[in-house]
Enzyme design. Structure first.
Site, PDB file in Angstrom:
ATOM      1  N   ASN A 259     -57.382  47.740  81.946  1.00 47.82           N
ATOM      2  CA  ASN A 259     -57.167  49.171  82.125  1.00 47.82           C
ATOM      3  C   ASN A 259     -58.398  50.006  81.797  1.00 47.82           C
ATOM      4  O   ASN A 259     -58.973  49.863  80.713  1.00 47.82           O
ATOM      5  CB  ASN A 259     -56.002  49.610  81.246  1.00 47.82           C
ATOM      6  CG  ASN A 259     -54.779  48.758  81.482  1.00 47.82           C
ATOM      7  OD1 ASN A 259     -54.261  48.691  82.579  1.00 47.82           O
ATOM      8  ND2 ASN A 259     -54.334  48.070  80.439  1.00 47.82           N
ATOM      9  N   ALA A 287     -51.400  45.016  74.021  1.00 46.72           N
ATOM     10  CA  ALA A 287     -50.499  45.707  74.947  1.00 46.72           C
ATOM     11  C   ALA A 287     -51.053  45.547  76.353  1.00 46.72           C
ATOM     12  O   ALA A 287     -52.272  45.604  76.550  1.00 46.72           O
ATOM     13  CB  ALA A 287     -50.386  47.189  74.589  1.00 46.72           C
ATOM     14  N   CYS A 288     -50.177  45.355  77.318  1.00 49.46           N
ATOM     15  CA  CYS A 288     -50.663  45.205  78.691  1.00 49.46           C
ATOM     16  C   CYS A 288     -51.263  46.500  79.212  1.00 49.46           C
ATOM     17  O   CYS A 288     -51.987  46.494  80.213  1.00 49.46           O
ATOM     18  CB  CYS A 288     -49.537  44.727  79.603  1.00 49.46           C
ATOM     19  SG  CYS A 288     -48.047  45.729  79.551  1.00 49.46           S
ATOM     20  N   THR A 289     -50.998  47.623  78.545  1.00 46.70           N
ATOM     21  CA  THR A 289     -51.572  48.908  78.939  1.00 46.70           C
ATOM     22  C   THR A 289     -52.790  49.295  78.097  1.00 46.70           C
ATOM     23  O   THR A 289     -53.293  50.415  78.206  1.00 46.70           O
ATOM     24  CB  THR A 289     -50.520  50.019  78.827  1.00 46.70           C
ATOM     25  OG1 THR A 289     -49.953  49.988  77.503  1.00 46.70           O
ATOM     26  CG2 THR A 289     -49.413  49.850  79.856  1.00 46.70           C
TER      27      THR A 289
END
Length: 487
Positions: A259, A287-289
């Protein structure tokens, strides 16, 4: 002595037929065993699916308000145990107590939200072409939902999959991660109590622990599983997608990302550093974000990097229950992977501007701790800037204008969350319109999302089939039937 937790299958708590258990350890001090859980088998998974299939019709026929009552009563019981759940999450996953408490609160809110949505979620009425006719749609449950969830949000992610599935009349089989299963097993206790109180059918909810290679595949491929929802790594997600689609199942995957956050010429470097630092180092970057690629206008690069290093330096690293700002990585494998990525980046020519190693001291010697890490002198095509680093890491690049910044932001195969820090509204609008990511934020961290809006990625970050959360999360678990009623 650590408690031993059983699987919840067909309305009962039961041990695996294998008789085997595994230890769940505290990543801040791996000598501490937090819990012991079932090392389940293919037979256990099949029995869970069969229990869910047996309850499928009865639960689908249960009125929406009654299904909502189950979720509401579950949320109440979870709320009563909030502090216990938060401490459990912190001890087994490593989040700070504040982060753990926030995640537990979100899970509670998710159950409350879908409890209310269950009362009015249906189809819609359309105007027919003929007289004497009603034309409308209804939404019906898919059937049995297989849910495979990760360790990094061990109560929130199972909740935002399970709650909409149950609200819309599906039964569920959920496989928890081996690294942090205990907090959702305790949430399942709340759900089981609520189900008993309202006399819900046995088998509506089934929750298992064990290895993905052993029990994940039978959940995905079993002929009585109708839909599969997975969150985790891209490699496993791609395999699950192929298995599920080969069996003609509906499937939803949310995978990794890389990201970016753009820091424009008009941004305040101190404010931008706080936004980026929160996105990169919060929840230990797991976190994937999480923010991993920062694209800074060349005129503010040096000041921004200095401010970001100050932010990183202000973070107290330590055990979750000791009031730390940043906890450990969830397991040794994740820590080693992050350290390897940093080593590779240095070999490719990157400079470690801050952090990059394991902290020294007695506090850290038995845990999976790492320093927040800032890399400079990175290029977009470096491995460390293309592949997800699941730890507290950020690489900083420069751009001469918004065109170059947008090109760099989109120069990855992933597309989950992206952000821009700017006081220029035109730049913000261009970024929103032209960046190829599923979640886009202006002057805010890439991490975090309201529970009532759709969540999901583009390109390699997702199967791009259905979104999670909000009403979109319910749509995934239902299929539309169109009715012509002539009278």
């Amino acid at each position: 002595m650590a408690n031993t937790y059983e699987n919840y299958v067909d309305g009962e708590w039961s041990a695996s037929e294998t008789g085997e258990i595994f230890d769940v350890r505290n990543p801040a001090d791996t000598r501490e065993i937090v819990a012991k859980c079932q090392d389940s088998s293919v037979r256990d998974a099949n029995e869970a699916v069969e229990a869910a299939a047996a309850a499928e019709d009865a639960w689908a026929d249960t009125p929406g308000p009654a299904r909502g009552k189950l979720l509401r009563e579950t949320a109440k019981r979870m709320d009563d145990r909030h502090d216990e759940l938060a401490e459990t999450l912190a001890r087994e996953e490593g989040k700070t107590l504040g982060e753990a408490g926030g995640e537990v609160g979100r899970a509670i809110d998710i159950f409350y939200y879908y409890a209310e949505k269950a009362m009015d979620y249906a189809g819609k009425r359309s105007q027919p072409n003929a007289d004497g006719q009603n034309l409308y749609t209804v939404r019906e449950p898919m059937g049995v939902a297989g849910l495979i969830v990760p360790w990094n949000y061990p109560i929130a992610i199972p909740s935002w999959k399970m709650a909409p599935a149950l609200a819309t009349g599906n039964t569920v089989v959920c496989k928890l991660s081996r690294d942090a299963p205990t907090v959702f097993l305790k949430a399942t206790e709340c759900l089981a109590e609520a189900a008993d109180a309202m006399d819900a059918p046995d088998g509506v909810v089934n929750v298992l622990t064990g290895s993905g290679s052993e029990i994940g595949e039978p959940i995905v491929t079993h002929e009585q599983v109708d839909t599969v929802s997975f969150t985790g790594s891209r490699s496993v997600g791609d395999m699950i997608y192929e298995q599920a689609t080969d069996a003609h199942k509906r499937v939803q995957t949310e995978l990794g990302s890389k990201n970016p956050t753009v820091v424009s010429e008009s941004a305040d470097p101190e404010e931008a550093a706080e936004i980026v630092g929160n996105g990169a180092f919060g929840v230990t970057g797991q976190a994937c974000t999480a923010t991993e690629r920062v694209i800074v206008h060349e005129s503010v690069h040096d000041e921004f990097v200095s401010e970001l290093a100050e932010y990183a330096d202000s973070l107290e690293i330590g055990p979750a229950l000791d009031g730390a700002d940043m906890g450990p990585q969830a397991n040794r494998s994740e820590l080693d992977s992050t350290l390897d990525d940093i080593t590779t980046a240095k070999e490719e020519g990157a400079t470690v501007f801050y952090g990059g190693g394991e902290p020294d001291g007695e506090t850290y010697e038995n845990g999976n701790f790492i320093e927040p890490t800032i890399l400079t002198d990175v290029e977009s095509d470096m491995a460390v800037m293309q592949e997800e680093v699941f730890g507290p890491f950020v690489g900083v690049m420069t751009a001469s204008d918004i065109d170059e910044a947008l090109a760099l932001a989109n120069d990855v195969e992933f597309g989950l969350a992206a952000g821009i820090v700017t006081d220029n509204h035109s730049e913000a609008n261009r970024f929103v319109n032209e960046v190829d990511f599923g979640v886009v934020k202006v002057n805010e961290s890439t991490t975090g999302l309201e529970l009532h809006v759709p969540f999901g990625g583009m390109d390699a970050s997702s199967s791009e089939t259905y979104r999670e959360q909000g009403e979109e999360g319910m749509n995934y678990f239902t299929i539309i039937k169109t009715i012509y009623d002539n009278y």
